[in-house]
Design an enzyme around this catalytic site. Structure first.
Site, mmCIF file in Angstrom:
data_model
loop_
_atom_site.group_PDB
_atom_site.id
_atom_site.type_symbol
_atom_site.label_atom_id
_atom_site.label_comp_id
_atom_site.label_asym_id
_atom_site.label_seq_id
_atom_site.Cartn_x
_atom_site.Cartn_y
_atom_site.Cartn_z
ATOM 1 N N GLU A 98 0.777 -1.091 -0.017
ATOM 2 C CA GLU A 98 0.095 0.069 0.083
ATOM 3 C C GLU A 98 0.925 1.130 0.177
ATOM 4 O O GLU A 98 1.681 1.486 0.922
ATOM 5 C CB GLU A 98 -0.890 -0.151 1.157
ATOM 6 C CG GLU A 98 -2.144 0.875 1.289
ATOM 7 C CD GLU A 98 -1.878 2.177 1.616
ATOM 8 O OE1 GLU A 98 -1.749 3.029 0.588
ATOM 9 O OE2 GLU A 98 -2.143 2.516 2.681
ATOM 10 N N GLU A 157 4.583 12.717 -4.928
ATOM 11 C CA GLU A 157 3.896 12.628 -3.755
ATOM 12 C C GLU A 157 4.602 13.535 -2.671
ATOM 13 O O GLU A 157 5.792 13.301 -2.315
ATOM 14 C CB GLU A 157 3.922 11.137 -2.937
ATOM 15 C CG GLU A 157 2.941 11.237 -1.729
ATOM 16 C CD GLU A 157 2.653 9.814 -1.173
ATOM 17 O OE1 GLU A 157 3.606 9.078 -0.953
ATOM 18 O OE2 GLU A 157 1.493 9.566 -0.617
HETATM 19 O O1 TXE Z 1 8.378 5.970 4.753
HETATM 20 P P1 TXE Z 1 9.080 4.670 4.394
HETATM 21 P P2 TXE Z 1 8.897 7.080 5.676
HETATM 22 C C1 TXE Z 1 5.876 8.374 1.930
HETATM 23 C C2 TXE Z 1 5.734 9.807 1.975
HETATM 24 C C3 TXE Z 1 7.088 10.021 2.674
HETATM 25 C C4 TXE Z 1 8.001 8.756 2.039
HETATM 26 C C5 TXE Z 1 8.961 8.432 3.245
HETATM 27 O O2 TXE Z 1 5.922 10.435 0.725
HETATM 28 O O3 TXE Z 1 7.735 11.068 2.316
HETATM 29 O O4 TXE Z 1 6.962 7.820 1.916
HETATM 30 O O5 TXE Z 1 8.332 8.223 4.356
HETATM 31 C C6 TXE Z 1 9.997 0.896 7.093
HETATM 32 N N1 TXE Z 1 12.713 -2.656 4.561
HETATM 33 N N2 TXE Z 1 4.819 7.759 2.756
HETATM 34 O O6 TXE Z 1 10.321 7.181 5.489
HETATM 35 O O7 TXE Z 1 10.446 4.823 4.518
HETATM 36 C C7 TXE Z 1 10.230 1.906 7.913
HETATM 37 O O8 TXE Z 1 11.075 1.573 9.217
HETATM 38 C C8 TXE Z 1 11.869 -2.855 5.155
HETATM 39 C C9 TXE Z 1 3.535 7.159 2.191
HETATM 40 O O9 TXE Z 1 8.044 7.309 6.849
HETATM 41 O O10 TXE Z 1 8.352 4.112 3.335
HETATM 42 C C10 TXE Z 1 8.595 2.109 8.277
HETATM 43 O O11 TXE Z 1 8.258 1.350 9.300
HETATM 44 N N3 TXE Z 1 11.323 -1.639 5.724
HETATM 45 C C11 TXE Z 1 2.849 6.517 3.243
HETATM 46 C C12 TXE Z 1 7.670 1.962 7.002
HETATM 47 O O12 TXE Z 1 8.760 1.114 6.431
HETATM 48 C C13 TXE Z 1 11.603 -0.375 5.521
HETATM 49 C C14 TXE Z 1 2.982 6.352 4.486
HETATM 50 C C15 TXE Z 1 7.705 3.076 6.182
HETATM 51 O O13 TXE Z 1 8.649 3.987 5.683
HETATM 52 C C16 TXE Z 1 12.761 -0.375 4.576
HETATM 53 C C17 TXE Z 1 4.292 7.030 4.875
HETATM 54 C C18 TXE Z 1 13.273 -1.619 4.098
HETATM 55 N N4 TXE Z 1 14.238 -1.153 3.405
HETATM 56 C C19 TXE Z 1 4.960 7.525 4.047
HETATM 57 N N5 TXE Z 1 12.894 1.136 4.856
HETATM 58 C C20 TXE Z 1 1.396 6.089 2.627
HETATM 59 N N6 TXE Z 1 1.186 5.952 1.458
HETATM 60 O O14 TXE Z 1 0.675 6.072 3.438
HETATM 61 C C21 TXE Z 1 11.827 1.747 5.510
HETATM 62 N N7 TXE Z 1 11.286 0.582 6.162
#
Ligand code: TXE
Length: 498
Positions: free
Chosen positions: A256, A391
């Site tokens: 998602e 985004e």
């Molecule tokens: O999300 P991440 P972040 C988008 C939004 C934001 C960007 C980054 O644009 O600016 O993503 O946000 C885990 N292997 N969204 O850094 O990095 C991490 O620890 C496994 C959209 O918060 O995507 C966290 O638990 N896991 C969005 C989760 O992934 C990993 C909501 C989300 O982190 C990982 C949030 C890896 N290599 C941000 N790297 C939506 N669509 O709702 C990170 N994580």
């Protein structure tokens, strides 16, 4: 500085016990309103994740879970829903402190949580296989729908418990076990939630929570061979990495991811309603939602009137302490997020978009050290520009105009994302025509940002795949086993395949 003694020290939840990370390392969780640490979170690594996954694997075979009648599983989930209901205010308060989102929003989300567990509690004893009328008449063939096994759920910081519950309720109803890895930016509420799992009486190891960073704990979870399904909510680029890592063990993933959702207002729309829907879509959560209606398409004949009303209303949005009920927009969740929003604004100005409102951090000294950014509206945005295609995950709205229905459908679909879309019109035929032609997993007609546990949710294109919620989610977390029973007395010719 906050002294270490004032910080709430959390532990992880593994195999029904509260534990520190094996390394005994932890990290601080910051309050986005004060910019200061308020809690410490265990820094889980490979060893911790491995321990939790092995506990979840063992719980799958534990008669206390495996042998629990589906109706009893439903009862347990109902009890858990009651505990969530009784603790909604506490959970919302923790989240608001940890991710800076409005208490109003987080309380609304916390109050919605029990519904997820009640809905799937009712379905726990209705997960059924089929008998299949085969072309081979001497064979009785039926399917069993079985749990997939250990599920790894990785959640983001913006709505930790709601996003978790989008999948967890179905995961449990189907008899799976789970290891949850919340975001390093907002882990506390998931640990509080785990306390209620324990109180409800789930057998040890059925639900585990390992905290830590994405690159360490997250990677360890996704890459572990005992995990049989990964659910990931987060950014699209990280989602692609997660998909690749899981592929090494042929582990299926449900992704998602991000969105750049169009909100389309036709010239016959009820303008005041559409203005409200537009604000709900982009500013309500400071734009920090995957569903943000961040591209506003206005029919050119209503553009001026709409934009005037919109700016008027946006000017009155009250930025403030997220823990106060009167605040209408809180700070962004992290300093990095704030800087990212600023880079988008600089880029949009360079690309020639017209800044109608906001575009900077507020100057109000009452907002103190919080990571606030003003609600921001850009007009005259070109659909192919960076602002319209990527985004932001912040309170920045891109306004575009259109003349014809076909034109706006083509523009709305011209993005790599396809999570959601809004349509505002009073023409019933047009509404359904456009809903059919938009490439998005969720389409709202004359409303925006509405969700229910009963309706499937997920993305088209690079917004992800797989469906959470509704009956669809049960298929995601079960697998079909086909059982063949020969009814004839003799087994025919051994050389020919049947
Ligand atoms: O999300 P991440 P972040 C988008 C939004 C934001 C960007 C980054 O644009 O600016 O993503 O946000 C885990 N292997 N969204 O850094 O990095 C991490 O620890 C496994 C959209 O918060 O995507 C966290 O638990 N896991 C969005 C989760 O992934 C990993 C909501 C989300 O982190 C990982 C949030 C890896 N290599 C941000 N790297 C939506 N669509 O709702 C990170 N994580």
């Amino acid at each position: 500085m906050t002294s270490a003694a004032e910080l709430t020290a959390y532990k992880m939840f593994v195999n029904g016990e509260w534990v520190d990370a094996a390394s005994h390392r932890s990290f601080d969780s910051l309050n986005p309103y004060t910019g200061r640490a308020w809690a410490t979170i265990p820094d889980g690594q490979d060893e911790d994740v491995d321990r939790a996954i092995k506990a979840a694997r063992a719980a799958l075979d534990n008669p206390a879970w495996k042998g629990m009648a589906p109706a009893a599983r439903g009862q347990l989930m109902r009890r858990f829903g009651d505990l969530l209901r009784d603790n909604a205010e506490r959970l919302a308060g923790v989240d608001s402190r940890d991710n800076g989102k409005l208490i109003r929003e987080m309380l609304g989300q916390a109050k919605a949580l029990p519904g997820y567990y009640y809905y799937y509690a009712g379905l726990a004893d209705k997960i059924m296989g089929e008998t299949i009328p085969l072309d081979k008449t001497s064979v009785f063939n039926y399917t069993l729908r079985e749990p997939v096994g250990v599920v790894g759920i990785i959640t983001p910081w913006n709505s930790p418990l709601l996003i978790l519950s989008f999948s967890l309720a179905a995961v449990l109803a189907a008899g799976n076990t789970v290891v949850i890895k919340p975001s390093e930016h907002a882990s506390a509420s998931t640990l509080e939630f785990a306390g209620l799992v324990k109180e409800a009486g789930f057998p040890p190891g059925v639900v585990n929570v390992v905290t830590g960073f994405g690159k360490t704990a997250g990677t360890a979870l996704v890459s572990h061979p005992l995990v049989r399904k990964v659910v990931f909510t987060g950014g699209t680029e990280v989602g692609k990495v997660v998909g690749q890592q899981a592929a090494a063990n042929v582990t299926p993933v449900l992704l998602e991811l991000g969105g750049k959702s169009p909100n389309i207002v036709f010239n016959d729309a009820h303008v005041p309603n559409a203005v409200n829907g537009c604000i709900a879509g982009i500013f309500a959560a400071g734009g920090q939602t995957c569903l943000a209606g961040s591209r506003l398409f206005l029919h050119e004949s209503i553009h001026d009137e709409f934009v005037e009303r919109l700016v008027e209303r946006v000017k009155s949005i009250r930025l403030g302490d997220p823990s106060k009920m009167e605040s209408e927009m809180g700070p962004l969740s992290t300093m990095d997020q704030l800087r990212k929003v600023e880079r988008f604004v600089e880029g949009a100005l360079k690309d020639g978009a017209t800044l109608l409102y906001g575009g900077r951090r507020p100057e109000d000294p009452a907002l103190g050290q919080g990571w606030f950014f003003m609600p921001t509206i850009f007009d005259g945005v070109v659909n192919d520009s960076h602002l319209a295609q990527e985004e932001v995950f912040g309170p920045v709205l891109a306004v575009l105009t259109f003349r014809e229905e076909e034109e706006v459908i083509a523009l709305a679909n011209r993005t790599r994302y396809g999570l959601a879309a809004g349509i505002w019109t009073n023409d019933i035929r047009r509404a359904h025509r456009v809903a059919r032609d938009l490439e998005a997993g969720t389409v709202w007609i004359n409303t925006y940002r509405a969700l229910s546990y009963a309706s499937p949710f997920g993305g088209y294109k690079q917004s992800g795949y797989g469906r959470e919620m509704g009956l669809d989610a049960l298929r995601e977390f079960t697998q079909a086993k086909s059982v063949w029973v020969e009814l004839a007395d003799t087994v025919p010719d051994p050389v020919t395949i049947r």
